[in-house]
Design an enzyme around this catalytic site. Sequence first.
Site, short mmCIF file in Angstrom:
data_model
loop_
_atom_site.label_atom_id
_atom_site.label_comp_id
_atom_site.label_asym_id
_atom_site.label_seq_id
_atom_site.Cartn_x
_atom_site.Cartn_y
_atom_site.Cartn_z
N GLY A 125 80.44 80.61 -25.44
CA GLY A 125 81.89 80.81 -25.50
C GLY A 125 82.57 79.89 -26.48
O GLY A 125 83.79 79.73 -26.45
N LEU A 128 80.35 80.22 -31.46
CA LEU A 128 79.17 79.97 -32.28
C LEU A 128 78.09 81.03 -32.03
O LEU A 128 76.97 80.89 -32.47
CB LEU A 128 78.62 78.55 -32.00
CG LEU A 128 79.66 77.44 -32.21
CD1 LEU A 128 79.07 76.07 -31.84
CD2 LEU A 128 80.17 77.42 -33.65
N SER A 130 76.60 82.49 -29.17
CA SER A 130 75.47 82.39 -28.25
C SER A 130 75.04 83.78 -27.78
O SER A 130 73.86 84.00 -27.49
CB SER A 130 75.82 81.53 -27.04
OG SER A 130 76.77 82.16 -26.22
N ASP A 175 77.81 88.72 -36.39
CA ASP A 175 77.08 87.70 -35.63
C ASP A 175 75.58 88.03 -35.57
O ASP A 175 74.73 87.16 -35.75
CB ASP A 175 77.61 87.60 -34.19
CG ASP A 175 79.06 87.17 -34.15
OD1 ASP A 175 79.60 86.75 -35.19
OD2 ASP A 175 79.66 87.26 -33.05
N TYR A 227 91.02 91.27 -28.60
CA TYR A 227 90.14 91.59 -29.72
C TYR A 227 90.12 93.11 -29.94
O TYR A 227 90.24 93.59 -31.06
CB TYR A 227 88.74 91.07 -29.39
CG TYR A 227 87.72 91.15 -30.49
CD1 TYR A 227 87.50 90.08 -31.35
CD2 TYR A 227 86.95 92.30 -30.66
CE1 TYR A 227 86.54 90.14 -32.34
CE2 TYR A 227 85.99 92.38 -31.66
CZ TYR A 227 85.79 91.29 -32.49
OH TYR A 227 84.84 91.36 -33.47
#
Length: 385
Positions: A125, A128, A130, A175, A227
């Site tokens: 969270g 980055l 995860s 990502d 989002y």
Amino acid sequence: MTPAASAAVHEGFRRIHGGDPDGVWAAPGRVNLIGEHTDYNDGFALPMALPQAAVLAVRRRTDGLLRLHSAQGDGLTTELRVADLAPGRTAGWTRYPAGVVWALRERGLPVGGADLHLDSSVPTGAGLSSSAALECAVAVAYDELYGLGLSGPELARVAQHAENAYAGVPCGVMDQMASVCCTGGHALHLDSRSLEVRQVPLDLTGHGLRLLVLDTRVRHDLADGAYAALRAGCERAAGLLGLPALRDLPGAELPAALVRLPADLVPLVRHVVTENARVERAVERLAAGVPEALGPLLTEGHASLRDDYRVSCAETDLAVEAAVAAGALGARMTGGGFGGSVIALVPAGEAAAVGRAVTDAFAAAGFGAPAVLEAVPSAGARRIA
Ligand code: ADP
Ligand code: MG
């Protein structure tokens, strides 16, 4: 990834599942240097992989069961039947790995069960990635264990489909592409439409620079509506302009396009178009051998996310301001926003002072202490044992 990390995960697997895994795979988290909220607009981005990674020990099973355990989880092992996997049926963290297995089957691929033990050094969270690290570790492990022969971009698409359709998060593909396709010492120039990638050499140390990651510890939740609403706004704007995606609006045509749009969509379109241009400028500056010249682009990109796209928050704004005031060449939030992390490009000699200045500024503002990491451009997803 150190041999020690791989040995620890191997040992964890033995404790949880008994016996040895067939192998150990690692997939990294990422920071995005520039190009935020552009991927779902078919645009460009420039991420790099972090040394922090999801490390996954896996052993194939022949009875169709998927048994999942995370060292960062609740201590329980979740058991699912691969044949029964369906969106909406899996809760919590296991929907990411289960979603990857489901997405592979959705492509008609002959995959079955496995025992999985995950140990990840990517903070969750924190912006980055995860989640993508976890998905991509499962995807590369399954690719090898079930002999699928998928390409990097295909694995990234499978992982993205898992996150979108199974975990219910409407993320773009950046990502997952970063986690699969990045290489050590490089940033990844990504075209989110074609999934073409170019490895861009990024020698920060050689230029006396460091890239700090300032994790505000404010946890976003991408599954919430903001989002999705931004993404829908971009798609509506492209539709009104008669374009397949905002990627197709050239910078030179931006002013004329903006006057044709309803007021609420203007700042969204302005961000996406100027952000795509910043990616290209960043790549040019790296090619010219002046990585320090990325600094102003980072700060400009942050202003666009704060003022136009409105995905920043008090903590990320303060981290950027304090870092720049303390000598950073530039700084911006990275990841989807609403919290998460800020990256700051700093002369190596100023790194400690910048970290301290941000920590002090947070204390003075009454915010919790940030975590300070360093981003070193690292390898993408791979087998490590
Ligand atoms: P980010 O990708 O920025 O870290 P997300 O909200 O997209 O944030 O993903 C975080 C989620 O991914 C966690 O809430 C959890 O469900 C899952 N996750 C990531 N790493 C792990 C882990 N090591 N163990 C269990 N779940 C994890
Ligand atoms: Mg994520």
